[in-house]
Design a protein around this motif. Sequence first.
Motif, PDB file in Angstrom:
ATOM      1  N   ALA A 157      -7.882  -4.242   1.227  1.00 52.81           N
ATOM      2  CA  ALA A 157      -6.550  -3.668   1.490  1.00 52.81           C
ATOM      3  C   ALA A 157      -6.608  -2.151   1.656  1.00 52.81           C
ATOM      4  O   ALA A 157      -5.716  -1.556   2.267  1.00 52.81           O
ATOM      5  N   LYS A 158      -7.657  -1.521   1.130  1.00 56.39           N
ATOM      6  CA  LYS A 158      -7.819  -0.079   1.289  1.00 56.39           C
ATOM      7  C   LYS A 158      -7.959   0.314   2.758  1.00 56.39           C
ATOM      8  O   LYS A 158      -7.710   1.462   3.140  1.00 56.39           O
ATOM      9  N   LEU A 159      -8.360  -0.651   3.590  1.00 57.17           N
ATOM     10  CA  LEU A 159      -8.563  -0.386   5.018  1.00 57.17           C
ATOM     11  C   LEU A 159      -7.279  -0.553   5.830  1.00 57.17           C
ATOM     12  O   LEU A 159      -7.241  -0.202   7.010  1.00 57.17           O
ATOM     13  N   LEU A 160      -6.236  -1.098   5.219  1.00 58.67           N
ATOM     14  CA  LEU A 160      -4.981  -1.343   5.926  1.00 58.67           C
ATOM     15  C   LEU A 160      -4.178  -0.049   6.072  1.00 58.67           C
ATOM     16  O   LEU A 160      -4.317   0.872   5.259  1.00 58.67           O
ATOM     17  N   PRO A 161      -3.311   0.043   7.078  1.00 56.56           N
ATOM     18  CA  PRO A 161      -2.433   1.209   7.222  1.00 56.56           C
ATOM     19  C   PRO A 161      -1.591   1.439   5.970  1.00 56.56           C
ATOM     20  O   PRO A 161      -1.178   0.484   5.297  1.00 56.56           O
ATOM     21  N   ASP A 162      -1.327   2.711   5.683  1.00 50.79           N
ATOM     22  CA  ASP A 162      -0.670   3.106   4.429  1.00 50.79           C
ATOM     23  C   ASP A 162       0.853   2.968   4.512  1.00 50.79           C
ATOM     24  O   ASP A 162       1.447   2.896   5.579  1.00 50.79           O
ATOM     25  N   ASN A 163       1.460   2.931   3.305  1.00 51.79           N
ATOM     26  CA  ASN A 163       2.921   2.894   3.142  1.00 51.79           C
ATOM     27  C   ASN A 163       3.553   1.720   3.897  1.00 51.79           C
ATOM     28  O   ASN A 163       4.584   1.846   4.548  1.00 51.79           O
ATOM     29  N   MET A 164       2.881   0.582   3.758  1.00 51.62           N
ATOM     30  CA  MET A 164       3.336  -0.645   4.404  1.00 51.62           C
ATOM     31  C   MET A 164       3.350  -1.784   3.381  1.00 51.62           C
ATOM     32  O   MET A 164       2.665  -1.752   2.354  1.00 51.62           O
ATOM     33  N   LYS A 174       0.870  -1.173   0.000  1.00 47.65           N
ATOM     34  CA  LYS A 174       0.000   0.000   0.000  1.00 47.65           C
ATOM     35  C   LYS A 174       0.907   1.223   0.000  1.00 47.65           C
ATOM     36  O   LYS A 174       1.590   1.511   0.984  1.00 47.65           O
ATOM     37  N   ASP A 175       0.922   1.913  -1.126  1.00 51.10           N
ATOM     38  CA  ASP A 175       1.863   3.006  -1.369  1.00 51.10           C
ATOM     39  C   ASP A 175       1.076   4.286  -1.630  1.00 51.10           C
ATOM     40  O   ASP A 175       0.489   4.448  -2.694  1.00 51.10           O
ATOM     41  N   ASN A 176       1.037   5.169  -0.629  1.00 53.35           N
ATOM     42  CA  ASN A 176       0.268   6.418  -0.741  1.00 53.35           C
ATOM     43  C   ASN A 176      -1.160   6.171  -1.207  1.00 53.35           C
ATOM     44  O   ASN A 176      -1.674   6.832  -2.100  1.00 53.35           O
ATOM     45  N   GLY A 177      -1.767   5.185  -0.583  1.00 51.91           N
ATOM     46  CA  GLY A 177      -3.165   4.876  -0.859  1.00 51.91           C
ATOM     47  C   GLY A 177      -3.401   3.917  -2.014  1.00 51.91           C
ATOM     48  O   GLY A 177      -4.498   3.380  -2.165  1.00 51.91           O
ATOM     49  N   LYS A 178      -2.404   3.691  -2.860  1.00 48.33           N
ATOM     50  CA  LYS A 178      -2.553   2.793  -4.005  1.00 48.33           C
ATOM     51  C   LYS A 178      -2.185   1.365  -3.615  1.00 48.33           C
ATOM     52  O   LYS A 178      -1.175   1.132  -2.957  1.00 48.33           O
TER      53      LYS A 178
END
Length: 427
Positions: free
Chosen positions: A196-203, A171-175
């Motif tokens: 996956a949109k619900l997961l913490p970002d940039n991970m 998940k890279d800046n929301g993408k």
Amino acid sequence: MIDVLKIFNEIKSISSRGIKEEILKKNKNNQLLENVLKFVFNPYIVTGVSKKKINKKVNNTSNLSIPIISNIVKMMDYLKENNTGKYLDILAIQNFIKLAPKELQELYTQIATKSLKIGITAKTLNKIYGKGFIPEFNVMLANKYFDRIEKVKGEFIITTKLDGGRSVIIKDNGKIKIFTRQGQSIEDLVEIEEEAKLLPDNMVYDGELLLRNDKGLKSKDLYRATMKETRKDGIKKNLIFNCFDILPLEDFKNGICKKPCKDRKSELHEIMKNLKLKHIIEVPILYIGKDQNTVSELLEKARNNDEEGVMVNISNAPYECKRSNNLLKVKVMQSADLKIIGFEKGDGKFSNTLGKIIVNYKGYKVGCGSGFTDEDREYIWNNQDKLLGRIAEIQYFEETKNQNGGISIRFPVFKSIREEGKEVSYK
């Protein structure tokens, strides 16, 4: 671009890695070649364009204005920004390719779909163009437990070893991007992408793809069904991402996350506990402690449950983007990726099809005639030229001696034909 095509054709026609490197060195000042290589081989650039989409007839029913793409550099720039695979973007790429010279159309298609195969790796490109030219995509891989028992000191964590498709969600800046362990993009995992949109970002979320086992399939049959669904074109449904590790995206790109495994798993547990997702789930911890007898006990339970084995994680160890002694696999069956060097016709029921494949195991010929479905036998027998030299994953019980005193393997079982470019591995 005609010159670039000629260079690619020359590289593809040569099997020697050294000569391929010489061709690249000779053309190092070709800026367009460099741009194309960087676009195609950078695993973090996703186009959203599959072969099926690019070949599909798309109608502009809404009469929207289709973007005009004037050259290959513009096409690559366009896809970097417009990579969701929407029909308008597909139309724009199709129109550009259709108007291109005929001799370039196939190459443009391969660039847009990132399916260009010329027999080189990111490692080779970084050797020619400099370190970091292509970000190398590496997940943490396990060594064999019984070869590294002495490495298990202090506290360790045991989880179930899943027999599916190793993959990562980034998940890279929301993408949301999902990749195989080799860095190949997996498209159209819509159910997983939505959650996956619900997961913490940039991970980065490391795990295993498995088909939901509604039919109670055995491990090997579930693996086949998973691979069939994962590799098909179009929307892929009923797949579950079984997540067992988590680390910051920046650490993943740098090749190491120093946060201890125990803390990473605790962080993952807190995330998954609160979200309660259906298509992204946590791989539960079976044991935390120092008693190595537990490894054998849980391996025996895995055997009885028709599971592949268990994984041993060193509790205080970092995540290393390479094969590591901090992650160890304990399998009921061993496995190796071996080169196919021949084929033998069967007899009886299989008299008109494949009987066994011959693989090279540490310089010795080994025949493998088990593990094939009827479809496998027919496909391999009818595609010998295409598959000779490819890599097959072979499971076996143990290494042994053949009747002549050479090396062999006991109870070899065919599992799959590995992806193109896969190299021989005994790990």
